[in-house]
Scaffold this motif. Structure first.
Motif, PDB file in Angstrom:
ATOM      1  N   SER A  73       0.830  -1.208   0.000  1.00  0.00           N
ATOM      2  CA  SER A  73       0.000   0.000   0.000  1.00  0.00           C
ATOM      3  C   SER A  73       0.859   1.251   0.000  1.00  0.00           C
ATOM      4  N   LEU A  74       1.916   1.257   0.805  1.00  0.00           N
ATOM      5  CA  LEU A  74       2.808   2.426   0.844  1.00  0.00           C
ATOM      6  C   LEU A  74       3.442   2.701  -0.518  1.00  0.00           C
ATOM      7  N   ALA A  75       3.807   1.648  -1.252  1.00  0.00           N
ATOM      8  CA  ALA A  75       4.389   1.835  -2.586  1.00  0.00           C
ATOM      9  C   ALA A  75       3.366   2.475  -3.525  1.00  0.00           C
ATOM     10  N   ILE A  76       2.136   2.004  -3.475  1.00  0.00           N
ATOM     11  CA  ILE A  76       1.072   2.576  -4.316  1.00  0.00           C
ATOM     12  C   ILE A  76       0.779   4.010  -3.873  1.00  0.00           C
ATOM     13  N   MET A  77       0.703   4.227  -2.565  1.00  0.00           N
ATOM     14  CA  MET A  77       0.442   5.569  -2.040  1.00  0.00           C
ATOM     15  C   MET A  77       1.519   6.544  -2.505  1.00  0.00           C
ATOM     16  N   LYS A  78       2.765   6.128  -2.449  1.00  0.00           N
ATOM     17  CA  LYS A  78       3.876   6.987  -2.874  1.00  0.00           C
ATOM     18  C   LYS A  78       3.724   7.346  -4.356  1.00  0.00           C
ATOM     19  N   ALA A  79       3.418   6.342  -5.173  1.00  0.00           N
ATOM     20  CA  ALA A  79       3.254   6.566  -6.612  1.00  0.00           C
ATOM     21  C   ALA A  79       2.084   7.497  -6.922  1.00  0.00           C
ATOM     22  N   LYS A  80       1.053   7.465  -6.086  1.00  0.00           N
ATOM     23  CA  LYS A  80      -0.157   8.271  -6.313  1.00  0.00           C
ATOM     24  C   LYS A  80      -0.157   9.577  -5.522  1.00  0.00           C
ATOM     25  N   GLY A  81       0.906   9.823  -4.736  1.00  0.00           N
ATOM     26  CA  GLY A  81       0.985  11.063  -3.959  1.00  0.00           C
ATOM     27  C   GLY A  81       0.074  11.093  -2.741  1.00  0.00           C
ATOM     28  N   PHE A  86     -15.266   3.398   0.213  1.00  0.00           N
ATOM     29  CA  PHE A  86     -14.308   2.636  -0.597  1.00  0.00           C
ATOM     30  C   PHE A  86     -14.457   3.015  -2.068  1.00  0.00           C
ATOM     31  N   LYS A  87     -15.684   3.037  -2.561  1.00  0.00           N
ATOM     32  CA  LYS A  87     -15.916   3.355  -3.975  1.00  0.00           C
ATOM     33  C   LYS A  87     -15.448   4.771  -4.313  1.00  0.00           C
ATOM     34  N   ALA A  88     -15.709   5.721  -3.418  1.00  0.00           N
ATOM     35  CA  ALA A  88     -15.337   7.114  -3.665  1.00  0.00           C
ATOM     36  C   ALA A  88     -13.829   7.336  -3.632  1.00  0.00           C
ATOM     37  N   PHE A  89     -13.105   6.551  -2.824  1.00  0.00           N
ATOM     38  CA  PHE A  89     -11.669   6.769  -2.632  1.00  0.00           C
ATOM     39  C   PHE A  89     -10.805   5.601  -3.116  1.00  0.00           C
ATOM     40  N   HIS A  90     -11.411   4.669  -3.854  1.00  0.00           N
ATOM     41  CA  HIS A  90     -10.667   3.543  -4.417  1.00  0.00           C
ATOM     42  C   HIS A  90      -9.503   4.077  -5.253  1.00  0.00           C
ATOM     43  N   VAL A  91      -8.377   3.438  -5.144  1.00  0.00           N
ATOM     44  CA  VAL A  91      -7.183   3.854  -5.879  1.00  0.00           C
ATOM     45  C   VAL A  91      -6.954   2.890  -7.038  1.00  0.00           C
ATOM     46  N   ALA A  92      -6.874   3.459  -8.240  1.00  0.00           N
ATOM     47  CA  ALA A  92      -6.625   2.660  -9.435  1.00  0.00           C
ATOM     48  C   ALA A  92      -5.347   1.848  -9.262  1.00  0.00           C
ATOM     49  N   GLY A  93      -5.395   0.616  -9.738  1.00  0.00           N
ATOM     50  CA  GLY A  93      -4.251  -0.279  -9.603  1.00  0.00           C
ATOM     51  C   GLY A  93      -4.384  -1.229  -8.434  1.00  0.00           C
ATOM     52  N   THR A  94      -5.443  -1.049  -7.631  1.00  0.00           N
ATOM     53  CA  THR A  94      -5.722  -1.986  -6.537  1.00  0.00           C
ATOM     54  C   THR A  94      -7.006  -2.734  -6.873  1.00  0.00           C
ATOM     55  N   ALA A  95      -7.227  -3.846  -6.202  1.00  0.00           N
ATOM     56  CA  ALA A  95      -8.435  -4.652  -6.426  1.00  0.00           C
ATOM     57  C   ALA A  95      -9.685  -3.824  -6.148  1.00  0.00           C
ATOM     58  N   ASN A  96     -10.750  -4.158  -6.811  1.00  0.00           N
ATOM     59  CA  ASN A  96     -12.015  -3.453  -6.604  1.00  0.00           C
ATOM     60  C   ASN A  96     -12.858  -4.190  -5.566  1.00  0.00           C
ATOM     61  N   SER A  97     -12.246  -4.461  -4.414  1.00  0.00           N
ATOM     62  CA  SER A  97     -12.912  -5.167  -3.316  1.00  0.00           C
ATOM     63  C   SER A  97     -12.527  -4.495  -2.002  1.00  0.00           C
ATOM     64  N   SER A  98     -13.532  -4.095  -1.246  1.00  0.00           N
ATOM     65  CA  SER A  98     -13.244  -3.388   0.014  1.00  0.00           C
ATOM     66  C   SER A  98     -12.580  -4.273   1.054  1.00  0.00           C
ATOM     67  N   THR A  99     -12.603  -5.589   0.863  1.00  0.00           N
ATOM     68  CA  THR A  99     -11.932  -6.474   1.824  1.00  0.00           C
ATOM     69  C   THR A  99     -10.567  -6.944   1.339  1.00  0.00           C
ATOM     70  N   ASP A 100     -10.178  -6.576   0.112  1.00  0.00           N
ATOM     71  CA  ASP A 100      -8.820  -6.872  -0.320  1.00  0.00           C
ATOM     72  C   ASP A 100      -7.890  -6.031   0.552  1.00  0.00           C
ATOM     73  N   PRO A 101      -6.919  -6.644   1.214  1.00  0.00           N
ATOM     74  CA  PRO A 101      -6.098  -5.898   2.172  1.00  0.00           C
ATOM     75  C   PRO A 101      -5.418  -4.655   1.594  1.00  0.00           C
ATOM     76  N   VAL A 102      -4.777  -4.763   0.457  1.00  0.00           N
ATOM     77  CA  VAL A 102      -4.059  -3.621  -0.120  1.00  0.00           C
ATOM     78  C   VAL A 102      -5.051  -2.554  -0.600  1.00  0.00           C
ATOM     79  N   TYR A 108      -8.820   8.334   1.598  1.00  0.00           N
ATOM     80  CA  TYR A 108      -9.897   9.038   2.298  1.00  0.00           C
ATOM     81  C   TYR A 108      -9.329   9.901   3.435  1.00  0.00           C
ATOM     82  N   ALA A 109      -8.465   9.317   4.250  1.00  0.00           N
ATOM     83  CA  ALA A 109      -7.891  10.044   5.382  1.00  0.00           C
ATOM     84  C   ALA A 109      -7.069  11.244   4.909  1.00  0.00           C
ATOM     85  N   ALA A 110      -6.379  11.091   3.784  1.00  0.00           N
ATOM     86  CA  ALA A 110      -5.596  12.209   3.238  1.00  0.00           C
ATOM     87  C   ALA A 110      -6.515  13.369   2.853  1.00  0.00           C
ATOM     88  N   HIS A 111      -7.647  13.054   2.249  1.00  0.00           N
ATOM     89  CA  HIS A 111      -8.585  14.102   1.852  1.00  0.00           C
ATOM     90  C   HIS A 111      -9.283  14.734   3.051  1.00  0.00           C
TER      91      HIS A 111
END
Length: 173
Positions: A78-86, A133-149, A158-161
């Motif tokens: 998640s941190l790697a994806i977060m870094k890539a997405k700012g 989850f739907k509003a703040f889903h990050v592209a490149g991750t699974a489209n499942s709210s229970t997928d850990p990443v 969401y927390a960043a916003h």
């Protein structure tokens, strides 16, 4: 049965529920006393922390069974994806919030709070409701709210916003 072994009626009307909970290799437990006929809906609803702790005690399977990986790996992905997405956030901030919200169980679901009563229970490591989850889903991750990443990354987004960073979240959010 002899009188020595007969429990008083008041004792027979109570049951003790002791549930073990494994979290990232550490063991924790929860003890709940309630009348034998009581349902989970009658449990105290004092705080989000109490209700999620009660749910976690009754949730299974634990983190190791949710796909390949573990909590440390999911946070790092998640941190790697977060870094890539700012998206701001640190390992410590994510881990602290995950442990408070789900004790590291990616299958945790809160069936007791106001969201659950409204038909949209909080789910996953960071206890995200589906609309969030739907509003703040990050592209490149699974489209499942229970997928850990996907759960971690969407919650951090969401927390960043809302709060500037997941690191600024220190209670139910």
């Amino acid at each position: 049965m002899s009188a020595i072994f007969a429990a008083p009626r008041s004792v027979r009307l109570r049951n003790l529920v002791l549930t073990g909970l494994a979290t990232a290799g550490a063991a924790a437990g929860a003890v709940t006393l309630m009348p034998s006929g009581a349902s989970a809906a009658e449990m105290p609803q004092t705080t989000h922390h109490v209700t999620t702790a009660v749910h976690r005690a009754h949730s299974a399977p634990q983190a190791a069974s949710a796909g390949s990986g573990n909590l440390d790996g999911w946070i790092k992905q998640s941190l790697a994806i977060m870094k890539a997405k700012g998206i701001p956030g640190t390992y410590e901030g994510l881990h602290r919030n995950i442990m408070r919200e789900s004790s590291g169980n990616p299958n945790a679901q809160n069936n007791y709070d106001v969201n659950a009563k409204n038909g949209i229970p909080s789910k996953g490591l960071l206890q995200v409701i589906d609309p969030t989850f739907k509003a703040f889903h990050v592209a490149g991750t699974a489209n499942s709210s229970t997928d850990p990443v996907a759960n971690i990354t969407a919650a951090a987004n969401y927390a960043a916003h809302r709060y500037g960073s997941i690191d600024n979240v220190n209670s139910a959010y």
